[in-house]
Design a protein around this motif. Structure first.
Motif, PDB file in Angstrom:
ATOM      1  N   HIS A 192       1.228  -1.149  -0.035  1.00  0.00           N
ATOM      2  CA  HIS A 192      -0.116   0.049  -0.312  1.00  0.00           C
ATOM      3  C   HIS A 192       0.707   1.152   0.055  1.00  0.00           C
ATOM      4  CE1 HIS A 192      -3.145  -2.571   0.830  1.00  0.00           C
ATOM      5  NE2 HIS A 192      -2.892  -3.309   1.347  1.00  0.00           N
ATOM      6  N   HIS A 208      -8.269   2.517   1.515  1.00  0.00           N
ATOM      7  CA  HIS A 208      -6.539   2.395   1.489  1.00  0.00           C
ATOM      8  C   HIS A 208      -5.665   3.437   1.842  1.00  0.00           C
ATOM      9  CE1 HIS A 208      -7.539  -1.904   1.319  1.00  0.00           C
ATOM     10  NE2 HIS A 208      -6.316  -2.477   2.002  1.00  0.00           N
ATOM     11  N   HIS A 221      -6.694  -7.509  -2.178  1.00  0.00           N
ATOM     12  CA  HIS A 221      -6.070  -8.510  -0.990  1.00  0.00           C
ATOM     13  C   HIS A 221      -6.575  -9.956  -1.789  1.00  0.00           C
ATOM     14  CE1 HIS A 221      -6.128  -5.422   1.754  1.00  0.00           C
ATOM     15  NE2 HIS A 221      -5.370  -5.594   1.760  1.00  0.00           N
ATOM     16  N   HIS A 266      -5.650  -4.722   9.868  1.00  0.00           N
ATOM     17  CA  HIS A 266      -5.497  -4.111   8.258  1.00  0.00           C
ATOM     18  C   HIS A 266      -6.064  -5.610   7.651  1.00  0.00           C
ATOM     19  CE1 HIS A 266      -5.020  -2.396   4.707  1.00  0.00           C
ATOM     20  NE2 HIS A 266      -3.936  -3.899   3.902  1.00  0.00           N
ATOM     21  N   SER A 270      -7.315  -7.670   5.541  1.00  0.00           N
ATOM     22  CA  SER A 270      -6.706  -8.649   4.562  1.00  0.00           C
ATOM     23  C   SER A 270      -7.066  -9.517   3.699  1.00  0.00           C
ATOM     24  CB  SER A 270      -5.049  -9.093   4.238  1.00  0.00           C
ATOM     25  OG  SER A 270      -4.269  -7.843   5.087  1.00  0.00           O
TER      26      SER A 270
HETATM   27 ZN    ZN Z   1      -3.740  -4.493   2.413  1.00  0.00          ZN
END
Ligand code: ZN
Length: 311
Positions: free
Chosen positions: A74, A135, A156, A220, A222
């Motif tokens: 990111h 993000h 992801h 986060h 993911s």
């Molecule tokens: Zn990520």
């Protein structure tokens, strides 16, 4: 940091190729050519993709990984050394989802090597929305430009074992295109690895089947695709791609208590501070799982085990 993060294939094989190349290209008496120059170089964005290329190509190629171990796709910025390594690549396997690294860098990488074949590993994969979790870069001004139109989708994709099978097949198609002489090897390896991934998917489906508590908390977010595959619910500590405010944290802690969640997942690429705050409040613990580890199958098993600990 290792420049270009080159994953070398086996020395024995490199030596064989080196001898063959020098026998063909050099006059007697000359020093042997650097064997690295004679192997096909394949560039990928992420470490798990390096595992996919290795599974399909074995020792036949060298791999350049653009986002090195410990870095986040990111935020990572390419180094000049990586640009040099990339200039030798015959093929670039891009993730193809709206992952910031590729949104920011892909055009520049293509400009640096116009000869390389660019393979979109997301071809045939259905993107899902990213849980309303923007993000990092989405709040910055540059998101106004049209490259970021699709950035509402969850990038992801590689963390779903079902998606991974598609990514491996796309990678294989690319390898066959740039190195048709070894097509049979690539296709056979691809078939074997995809079968391994299918078996892993079946194993996870069984493991998750009877979970009573199907929510898990992760700093986060993911694991949206993985959660979708097994009908789990991912709850992010991050709020819109950044540290959560107090109000959001309080709501999250209530939700965790409601579901009896005792584990908060966090990743080595991010700060664990707010994950620890949540864990402390619910009398639980932080478990570190890596969304970007190199050894894909082992790592997915570790992630699945960590998620099962929420019950
Ligand atoms: Zn990520």
């Amino acid at each position: 940091m290792v420049p270009g993060f080159l994953l070398k294939s086996s020395l024995r094989f490199a030596a064989m190729l080196g001898v063959a190349a020098s026998g063909l290209a050099l006059a007697p008496g000359c020093a042997p050519a650097d064997s690295a120059d004679s192997r096909t170089v394949i560039a990928v964005t992420l470490l798990p993709q390096a595992a996919f290329v290795e599974a399909v190509a074995g020792n036949l190629v060298d791999i350049v990984v653009m986002v090195p171990p410990g870095a986040s796709p990111h935020t990572y910025e390419v180094t000049p050394e990586q640009m040099v390594a990339l200039s030798r690549a015959r093929m670039y396997a891009r993730v193809g989802s709206p992952v910031e690294f590729e949104l920011t860098w892909m055009d520049k990488l293509i400009d640096a090597n116009r000869e390389m074949v660019v393979v979109d590993c997301s071809r045939g994969i259905e993107l899902i929305e990213s849980d309303g979790e923007a993000h990092e870069e989405e709040s910055s001004e540059e998101h106004a430009d049209e490259d970021h139109v699709h950035s509402g989708a969850d990038p992801h994709i590689w963390l779903s074992v079902r998606n991974a099978q598609v990514m491996v097949k796309n990678t294989c198609d690319g390898l066959v295109q740039v190195d048709p002489a070894n097509a049979n090897v690539y296709r056979a390896n691809c078939e074997a690895y995809v079968a391994e991934l299918a078996a892993l998917d079946a194993e996870l489906a069984t493991a998750f089947q009877d979970l009573e508590q199907r929510h898990f908390i992760v700093f986060h977010p993911s694991f949206g695709y993985l959660a979708r595959d097994y009908e789990l619910t991912q709850i992010a500590v991050e709020q819109g791609g950044s540290e959560p405010d107090a109000q959001y944290l309080i709501r999250l802690i209530e939700e965790a208590k409601e579901h009896g969640i005792r584990v908060v997942l966090a990743a080595p690429q991010f700060s664990t501070r707010s994950a620890e705050v949540v864990a402390q409040e619910i009398g639980g613990e932080v478990v570190i799982v890596d969304p970007l580890a190199h050894d894909y199958i082992t790592n997915i098993r570790a992630i699945a085990e960590a998620i099962q600990r929420v019950t």
